[in-house]
Every structure is written in structure tokens, then in C-alpha cells.
Design a protein around this motif. Structure first.
Motif, PDB file in Angstrom:
ATOM      1  N   GLN A   1      36.737  14.783  24.657  1.00  0.00           N
ATOM      2  CA  GLN A   1      37.291  13.079  24.587  1.00  0.00           C
ATOM      3  C   GLN A   1      37.303  12.408  25.979  1.00  0.00           C
ATOM      4  O   GLN A   1      36.867  11.564  25.887  1.00  0.00           O
ATOM      5  CB  GLN A   1      38.736  13.822  23.910  1.00  0.00           C
ATOM      6  CG  GLN A   1      38.912  11.647  23.056  1.00  0.00           C
ATOM      7  CD  GLN A   1      39.960  11.587  22.926  1.00  0.00           C
ATOM      8  OE1 GLN A   1      41.190  12.189  22.949  1.00  0.00           O
ATOM      9  NE2 GLN A   1      40.556  10.279  22.185  1.00  0.00           N
TER      10      GLN A   1
ATOM     11  N   ASP B   1      32.276  11.382  21.401  1.00  0.00           N
ATOM     12  CA  ASP B   1      33.420  10.060  20.334  1.00  0.00           C
ATOM     13  C   ASP B   1      33.608  11.816  19.335  1.00  0.00           C
ATOM     14  O   ASP B   1      32.440  11.568  18.402  1.00  0.00           O
ATOM     15  CB  ASP B   1      32.056   9.346  19.371  1.00  0.00           C
ATOM     16  CG  ASP B   1      32.587   9.093  18.056  1.00  0.00           C
ATOM     17  OD1 ASP B   1      33.829   8.648  17.990  1.00  0.00           O
ATOM     18  OD2 ASP B   1      31.601   8.550  17.171  1.00  0.00           O
TER      19      ASP B   1
ATOM     20  N   CYS C   1      36.624  13.103  16.173  1.00  0.00           N
ATOM     21  CA  CYS C   1      37.162  12.894  15.972  1.00  0.00           C
ATOM     22  C   CYS C   1      38.679  13.332  16.268  1.00  0.00           C
ATOM     23  O   CYS C   1      38.546  14.287  16.857  1.00  0.00           O
ATOM     24  CB  CYS C   1      36.992  13.946  14.226  1.00  0.00           C
ATOM     25  SG  CYS C   1      38.240  13.125  13.661  1.00  0.00           S
TER      26      CYS C   1
ATOM     27  N   GLY D   1      35.222  13.525   8.822  1.00  0.00           N
ATOM     28  CA  GLY D   1      34.683  12.697   9.347  1.00  0.00           C
ATOM     29  C   GLY D   1      33.412  12.799  10.587  1.00  0.00           C
ATOM     30  O   GLY D   1      33.127  12.411  11.619  1.00  0.00           O
TER      31      GLY D   1
ATOM     32  N   ASN E   1      31.445  10.277  10.886  1.00  0.00           N
ATOM     33  CA  ASN E   1      32.131   8.631  11.274  1.00  0.00           C
ATOM     34  C   ASN E   1      31.745   9.342  12.577  1.00  0.00           C
ATOM     35  O   ASN E   1      32.589   8.283  13.155  1.00  0.00           O
ATOM     36  CB  ASN E   1      32.729   8.528  10.822  1.00  0.00           C
ATOM     37  CG  ASN E   1      33.144   7.619   9.628  1.00  0.00           C
ATOM     38  OD1 ASN E   1      32.242   7.760   8.886  1.00  0.00           O
ATOM     39  ND2 ASN E   1      34.620   8.627   9.115  1.00  0.00           N
ATOM     40  N   HIS E   2      31.528  10.264  12.861  1.00  0.00           N
ATOM     41  CA  HIS E   2      31.737  10.703  14.334  1.00  0.00           C
ATOM     42  C   HIS E   2      30.850  11.716  14.833  1.00  0.00           C
ATOM     43  O   HIS E   2      30.803  12.452  14.175  1.00  0.00           O
ATOM     44  CB  HIS E   2      33.254  11.842  14.597  1.00  0.00           C
ATOM     45  CG  HIS E   2      34.597  10.440  14.759  1.00  0.00           C
ATOM     46  ND1 HIS E   2      34.869   9.767  15.288  1.00  0.00           N
ATOM     47  CD2 HIS E   2      35.545  10.967  13.075  1.00  0.00           C
ATOM     48  CE1 HIS E   2      35.825   9.487  14.616  1.00  0.00           C
ATOM     49  NE2 HIS E   2      36.477   9.668  13.467  1.00  0.00           N
ATOM     50  N   SER E   3      30.492  11.642  16.622  1.00  0.00           N
ATOM     51  CA  SER E   3      29.475  12.505  16.383  1.00  0.00           C
ATOM     52  C   SER E   3      29.892  13.835  16.803  1.00  0.00           C
ATOM     53  O   SER E   3      28.721  14.836  16.586  1.00  0.00           O
ATOM     54  CB  SER E   3      29.607  12.287  18.256  1.00  0.00           C
ATOM     55  OG  SER E   3      28.917  11.133  18.547  1.00  0.00           O
TER      56      SER E   3
ATOM     57  N   VAL F   1      33.211  16.860  15.646  1.00  0.00           N
ATOM     58  CA  VAL F   1      33.855  17.446  15.004  1.00  0.00           C
ATOM     59  C   VAL F   1      35.140  18.396  15.888  1.00  0.00           C
ATOM     60  O   VAL F   1      34.107  19.340  15.488  1.00  0.00           O
ATOM     61  CB  VAL F   1      34.291  17.230  13.619  1.00  0.00           C
ATOM     62  CG1 VAL F   1      36.149  17.513  12.710  1.00  0.00           C
ATOM     63  CG2 VAL F   1      33.914  15.546  12.753  1.00  0.00           C
TER      64      VAL F   1
END
Ligand code: UTP
Length: 232
Positions: free
Chosen positions: A86, A91, A93, A106, A109-111, A113
């Protein structure tokens, strides 16, 4: 969207005594920031898991209870990796999923997890393989601290030979039947996960995660130094 890849990071890769760990974490973030597919990362417990399990063992004799302690350590390590990613602007989660279904969602929606363990009775290798199955991943990469799968344990046998390519059933002959050993016990790959990969026809790869270029090549689907484990 491209199918995700799942990467299991053995906890030994985060060893506090590993002098290069900061460079390793930065290089991992750099690799993931350039990755074109979503990546599910499952982090092992490493030294904190071993230390905590050893601390509790004389007074806790229930394997599942010791497993819970190991799981807590895997989540600690997962939090370190997630925060590093992060911080690098990836990106990722937020929050560490506690089961593979949430982690798979996850990945929609995210690159990236990042998770650790889920429940007693197996190790994070099996969690990674289960996540790969759940998320429809093309392959599960097991990054550890050995270069390949060997035909016998290289720690005990200096003549052990490394294997470049094998089938899942050949791997099962080496790791043995799908049973959970002692909490904190460590083989090259969890036999419970190998059985799940056989059942769901999931190819695996085993590689030395200390060498980020190998992770990078494997994530990109390029050839890499390590063991390819194909479906029979
Ligand atoms: P690891 O996945 O790090 O297992 O989980 P490992 O094989 O001992 O270590 P590596 O792969 O060499 O780093 C640490 C311990 O936590 C418990 C098990 O006791 C495991 O040995 N655990 C972990 C679970 O019970 N369930 C999980 O989902 C994950």
C-alpha cells in the motif's frame, strides 16, 4: 479482466535476521506494481510462527490451538506485506481476509489481495492453492527458500537432485499423503494442498522467492528457474 495468479510467500522470506529484507520487500512491491494480472498473495508464518508455537507447546497440547497461534503469525506477516505494498502505491485490498472466498472477491476489485492463514489443519500453501481454485487462477506459485523441489530433502541428503518439471502425482509421491502434521511443521509443500491441486487440476510452480526476478518471471508467465508442476 485477465485471470489472477496466486503467489504463496513462505514466511522464511520475511525473516527479521535476513539482512536484505528491506530491499526484498521493495523489489517485491516494484514487481507487483508492474504486474498485468491481479495477484492473490498468501503469506506464511516463518520465524514468528515457529517462535510462538514453541513458546506455547509446553503448556498447550492441542494441535488446533497451536495452529491458531501459527495463523495469527501468518496474519502478522501478511499485514507487513500489505502495508508495504500500500505504501508503494499499489491498489491492495485493505484488511486481511480471513477466508479464501472473501479474498477471491477482493481480487475482483483490487490489483492485489494479501492474506495469511484461515483455519487449523493445514498451512498457507493449502490456503494459496484453495484461493487459486476459488479465484479461477491459472497457476499457484509457491515461493520458498529452496530453488526447486528435490527428489529427497536437500537439508539431509547432499546428493539430492533438483527437479525442473514434474507432475502433481509425482509431487505427491515426494510430499506424502494429505494429512496435517504437527503445528509449525515444514515440508517443501503442504501435502493437503497438493491433493487439492490434483482434485482441481491446478498447475503449481515452486521457486526460490529470495530471487525476486524468479517471482517476476513466473508472474509474467515467462520461463523461470524453479520447478514446474503440471497436471497429470
Ligand atoms: P505456515 O503456512 O507458515 O506453515 O503456517 P509452515 O509450513 O509451518 O511454514 P513455511 O511454509 O515453511 O513458512 C504456520 C503454521 O500455522 C498454522 C500451522 O500450524 C502452520 O504450521 N496454520 C497456518 C494453520 O493451522 N492454518 C492456516 O491456514 C495457516
Amino acid at each position: 479482466m485477465a485471470a489472477p495468479v496466486v503467489l504463496a510467500l513462505g514466511g522464511s522470506l520475511l525473516r527479521p535476521e535476513e539482512s536484505e529484507r528491506h530491499a526484498w520487500l521493495s523489489a517485491l512491491a516494484d514487481t507487483l506494481s508492474r504486474c498485468k494480472t491481479p495477484v492473490g498473495i498468501v503469506v506464511g508464518g516463518g520465524a514468528p510462527a515457529r517462535e510462538a508455537i514453541e513458546l506455547a507447546k509446553p503448556v498447550v497440547d492441542d494441535v488446533a490451538a497451536l495452529d491458531e497461534i501459527g495463523i495469527a503469525a501468518t496474519r502478522l506477516n501478511a499485514s507487513i506485506v500489505a502495508q508495504v505494498l500500500q505504501g508503494a502505491g499499489i491498489d491492495v485490498c485493505i484488511g486481511i481476509p480471513s477466508d479464501v472466498s472473501s479474498a477471491a472477491r477482493g481480487l475482483d476489485n483490487h490489483s492485489v489481495v494479501v492474506m495469511g492463514g484461515t483455519r487449523p489443519g493445514h498451512t498457507t500453501d493449502n490456503v494459496a492453492i484453495r484461493l487459486a481454485i476459488e479465484a479461477g487462477a491459472t497457476r499457484c506459485l509457491i515461493a520458498t527458500n529452496v530453488s526447486h523441489v528435490y527428489d529427497s530433502d536437500p537439508r539431509g541428503n547432499p546428493n539430492a537432485s533438483s527437479i525442473e518439471s514434474m507432475t502433481l502425482s509425482e509431487l505427491q509421491e515426494i510430499v506424502g499423503p494429505p494429512v496435517h502434521g504437527a503445528a509449525g511443521g515444514s515440508g517443501v509443500i503442504d501435502p493437503i494442498g497438493v491433493q487439492a491441486a490434483i482434485d482441481h487440476k491446478l498447475p503449481l510452480a515452486v521457486l526460490d522467492g529470495r530471487e525476486i526476478e524468479r517471482i517476476s518471471n513466473a508472474l509474467a508467465g515467462k520461463s523461470f528457474i524453479g520447478t514446474q508442476v503440471e497436471v497429470d
